[in-house]
Motif scaffolding. Sequence first.
Motif, PDB file in Angstrom:
ATOM      1  N   LEU A 149       0.698  -1.223  -0.315  1.00  0.00           N
ATOM      2  CA  LEU A 149      -0.331  -0.025   0.054  1.00  0.00           C
ATOM      3  C   LEU A 149       1.203   1.029   0.181  1.00  0.00           C
ATOM      4  CD1 LEU A 149      -2.532  -1.057   2.537  1.00  0.00           C
ATOM      5  CD2 LEU A 149      -3.183  -1.208   0.431  1.00  0.00           C
ATOM      6  N   SER A 150       0.289   2.315  -0.802  1.00  0.00           N
ATOM      7  CA  SER A 150       1.179   3.400  -0.416  1.00  0.00           C
ATOM      8  C   SER A 150       1.498   4.463   0.796  1.00  0.00           C
ATOM      9  CB  SER A 150       0.965   4.562  -2.189  1.00  0.00           C
ATOM     10  OG  SER A 150      -0.507   4.391  -2.322  1.00  0.00           O
ATOM     11  N   ARG A 151       1.836   5.208   0.522  1.00  0.00           N
ATOM     12  CA  ARG A 151       1.681   6.113   1.202  1.00  0.00           C
ATOM     13  C   ARG A 151       0.233   6.815   1.547  1.00  0.00           C
ATOM     14  NH1 ARG A 151       5.981  10.377   3.592  1.00  0.00           N
ATOM     15  NH2 ARG A 151       8.250   8.355   4.234  1.00  0.00           N
ATOM     16  N   GLN A 152      -0.106   7.153  -0.316  1.00  0.00           N
ATOM     17  CA  GLN A 152      -1.440   8.185  -0.457  1.00  0.00           C
ATOM     18  C   GLN A 152      -2.431   7.040   0.031  1.00  0.00           C
ATOM     19  OE1 GLN A 152      -1.539  11.122  -1.161  1.00  0.00           O
ATOM     20  NE2 GLN A 152      -3.087  10.738  -0.690  1.00  0.00           N
ATOM     21  N   GLN A 153      -2.112   5.949  -0.447  1.00  0.00           N
ATOM     22  CA  GLN A 153      -3.562   4.860  -0.313  1.00  0.00           C
ATOM     23  C   GLN A 153      -3.752   5.210   1.178  1.00  0.00           C
ATOM     24  OE1 GLN A 153      -2.015   1.154  -2.646  1.00  0.00           O
ATOM     25  NE2 GLN A 153      -4.214   1.082  -3.020  1.00  0.00           N
ATOM     26  N   LEU A 154      -2.753   4.302   2.166  1.00  0.00           N
ATOM     27  CA  LEU A 154      -2.808   4.610   3.634  1.00  0.00           C
ATOM     28  C   LEU A 154      -2.984   6.192   5.097  1.00  0.00           C
ATOM     29  CD1 LEU A 154       0.077   2.821   4.451  1.00  0.00           C
ATOM     30  CD2 LEU A 154      -2.342   1.500   4.806  1.00  0.00           C
TER      31      LEU A 154
ATOM     32  N   VAL B 138       2.864  11.667   7.415  1.00  0.00           N
ATOM     33  CA  VAL B 138       2.902  11.492   9.333  1.00  0.00           C
ATOM     34  C   VAL B 138       2.159  10.063   8.924  1.00  0.00           C
ATOM     35  CG1 VAL B 138       0.023  11.580   8.141  1.00  0.00           C
ATOM     36  CG2 VAL B 138       0.476  11.697  10.450  1.00  0.00           C
ATOM     37  N   VAL B 139       2.168   9.122   8.041  1.00  0.00           N
ATOM     38  CA  VAL B 139       2.428   7.737   7.518  1.00  0.00           C
ATOM     39  C   VAL B 139       3.099   7.228   7.729  1.00  0.00           C
ATOM     40  CG1 VAL B 139       2.169   6.139   5.809  1.00  0.00           C
ATOM     41  CG2 VAL B 139       0.776   8.007   5.623  1.00  0.00           C
ATOM     42  N   ALA B 140       4.357   7.647   7.701  1.00  0.00           N
ATOM     43  CA  ALA B 140       5.189   7.052   8.216  1.00  0.00           C
ATOM     44  C   ALA B 140       6.108   7.057   9.918  1.00  0.00           C
ATOM     45  CB  ALA B 140       6.128   7.819   7.716  1.00  0.00           C
ATOM     46  N   THR B 141       5.443   7.981  10.664  1.00  0.00           N
ATOM     47  CA  THR B 141       5.587   7.989  12.051  1.00  0.00           C
ATOM     48  C   THR B 141       4.952   6.819  12.809  1.00  0.00           C
ATOM     49  OG1 THR B 141       5.578  10.518  11.444  1.00  0.00           O
ATOM     50  CG2 THR B 141       4.627   9.480  13.612  1.00  0.00           C
ATOM     51  N   TYR B 142       3.501   7.079  12.152  1.00  0.00           N
ATOM     52  CA  TYR B 142       2.321   6.129  12.223  1.00  0.00           C
ATOM     53  C   TYR B 142       2.093   4.819  12.612  1.00  0.00           C
ATOM     54  CZ  TYR B 142      -0.869   9.132  14.764  1.00  0.00           C
ATOM     55  OH  TYR B 142      -1.194   9.834  15.633  1.00  0.00           O
ATOM     56  N   ILE B 143       3.294   4.216  11.452  1.00  0.00           N
ATOM     57  CA  ILE B 143       3.869   2.735  10.984  1.00  0.00           C
ATOM     58  C   ILE B 143       4.710   2.729  12.664  1.00  0.00           C
ATOM     59  CG2 ILE B 143       5.324   1.383   9.344  1.00  0.00           C
ATOM     60  CD1 ILE B 143       2.466   1.090   8.262  1.00  0.00           C
ATOM     61  N   SER B 144       5.955   3.867  11.870  1.00  0.00           N
ATOM     62  CA  SER B 144       6.788   3.376  13.344  1.00  0.00           C
ATOM     63  C   SER B 144       5.918   2.822  14.834  1.00  0.00           C
ATOM     64  CB  SER B 144       7.711   4.705  13.660  1.00  0.00           C
ATOM     65  OG  SER B 144       8.730   4.149  14.175  1.00  0.00           O
ATOM     66  N   TYR B 145       5.362   3.467  14.930  1.00  0.00           N
ATOM     67  CA  TYR B 145       4.405   3.598  15.921  1.00  0.00           C
ATOM     68  C   TYR B 145       3.618   1.759  16.232  1.00  0.00           C
ATOM     69  CZ  TYR B 145       4.172   8.777  17.286  1.00  0.00           C
ATOM     70  OH  TYR B 145       4.098   9.974  17.527  1.00  0.00           O
ATOM     71  N   LEU B 146       3.151   1.440  15.071  1.00  0.00           N
ATOM     72  CA  LEU B 146       2.269   0.171  15.092  1.00  0.00           C
ATOM     73  C   LEU B 146       3.791  -1.025  15.220  1.00  0.00           C
ATOM     74  CD1 LEU B 146       0.661   0.114  12.641  1.00  0.00           C
ATOM     75  CD2 LEU B 146      -0.408  -0.059  14.192  1.00  0.00           C
ATOM     76  N   ARG B 147       4.649  -0.852  14.258  1.00  0.00           N
ATOM     77  CA  ARG B 147       6.135  -1.197  14.390  1.00  0.00           C
ATOM     78  C   ARG B 147       6.568  -2.222  16.256  1.00  0.00           C
ATOM     79  NH1 ARG B 147       8.841   0.468   9.137  1.00  0.00           N
ATOM     80  NH2 ARG B 147       8.558  -1.687   7.757  1.00  0.00           N
ATOM     81  N   ARG B 148       6.437  -0.777  17.072  1.00  0.00           N
ATOM     82  CA  ARG B 148       7.027  -0.329  18.235  1.00  0.00           C
ATOM     83  C   ARG B 148       5.972  -1.627  19.330  1.00  0.00           C
ATOM     84  NH1 ARG B 148       7.508   5.704  19.213  1.00  0.00           N
ATOM     85  NH2 ARG B 148       9.690   5.660  17.482  1.00  0.00           N
ATOM     86  N   LYS B 149       4.482  -1.565  18.196  1.00  0.00           N
ATOM     87  CA  LYS B 149       3.840  -2.767  19.378  1.00  0.00           C
ATOM     88  C   LYS B 149       3.195  -3.917  18.580  1.00  0.00           C
ATOM     89  CE  LYS B 149       1.199   2.067  20.969  1.00  0.00           C
ATOM     90  NZ  LYS B 149      -0.111   2.519  21.430  1.00  0.00           N
ATOM     91  N   VAL B 150       3.353  -3.852  17.729  1.00  0.00           N
ATOM     92  CA  VAL B 150       2.869  -5.240  16.363  1.00  0.00           C
ATOM     93  C   VAL B 150       4.374  -5.960  16.668  1.00  0.00           C
ATOM     94  CG1 VAL B 150       1.561  -6.326  14.497  1.00  0.00           C
ATOM     95  CG2 VAL B 150       1.268  -3.997  15.432  1.00  0.00           C
TER      96      VAL B 150
END
Length: 230
Positions: free
Chosen positions: A175-180, A195-207
């Motif tokens: 999925l592209s940044r724009q799709q997300l 902001v997409v990359a920021t939230y991907i980073s948050y998810l990685r820390r948890k998931v």
Amino acid sequence: MTTQAKLLVVDDEPSLQDIVATSMRFLGYEVHVAATGREAVRVAGEVRPDLIILDVMLPDFDGLEVMRRVRAAGIDAGVVFLSALDTPKDKIAGLTAGGDDYVTKPFGLEELAARVSAVLRRVRPEDSGDGVLKVGDLELDPETYHVTRAGRDIDLAPTEYKMLRYLMINANVVLSRQQLLDAVWGTDFYGDDSVVATYISYLRRKVDAEGEPLIHTHRGFGYVLRAPRH
């Protein structure tokens, strides 16, 4: 997606057919190809695709006739037309004949991928239903908002939850940044797509805090969530 979506790419220009088919396979789809209208109808009958990327101008009969024959055979695939004809009359003809989208040449592969993903969400509603989503040992229950990995509870903020759910619905699809951005923040969001990359980073820390990583970056394309390959 709960099952890998099947695409049929129909174009008589070998280089274009190859680049579209290759990019769709890279995004996780099962892809079949055809170069003529007759071949397209035959292959569609054999593989029963979920979506057809269909050139309007073909050497034997046009894409509109392909779609009519495919529909007459009881194949309910979504159809994204490709065409160098870009007048409103041409687009209306394709859409009123039963096509789901109409992309004019030349086009960007990221744009085409977004159109394909959007049509698949409409024609495969079971992939985004309310059942429990599972990717590897990761589970998300959309009714209770409960997320676990290998039985371990994962506490997510609302935006993190929306992003993870979208990634899981589209598991194995890059999925592209724009799709997300469109899926999580809406098409009227005018902020920076970083902001997409920021939230991907948050998810990685948890998931991905424990176990093999599920969230992967494809540089220049976007992000994908997939189960580990053993």
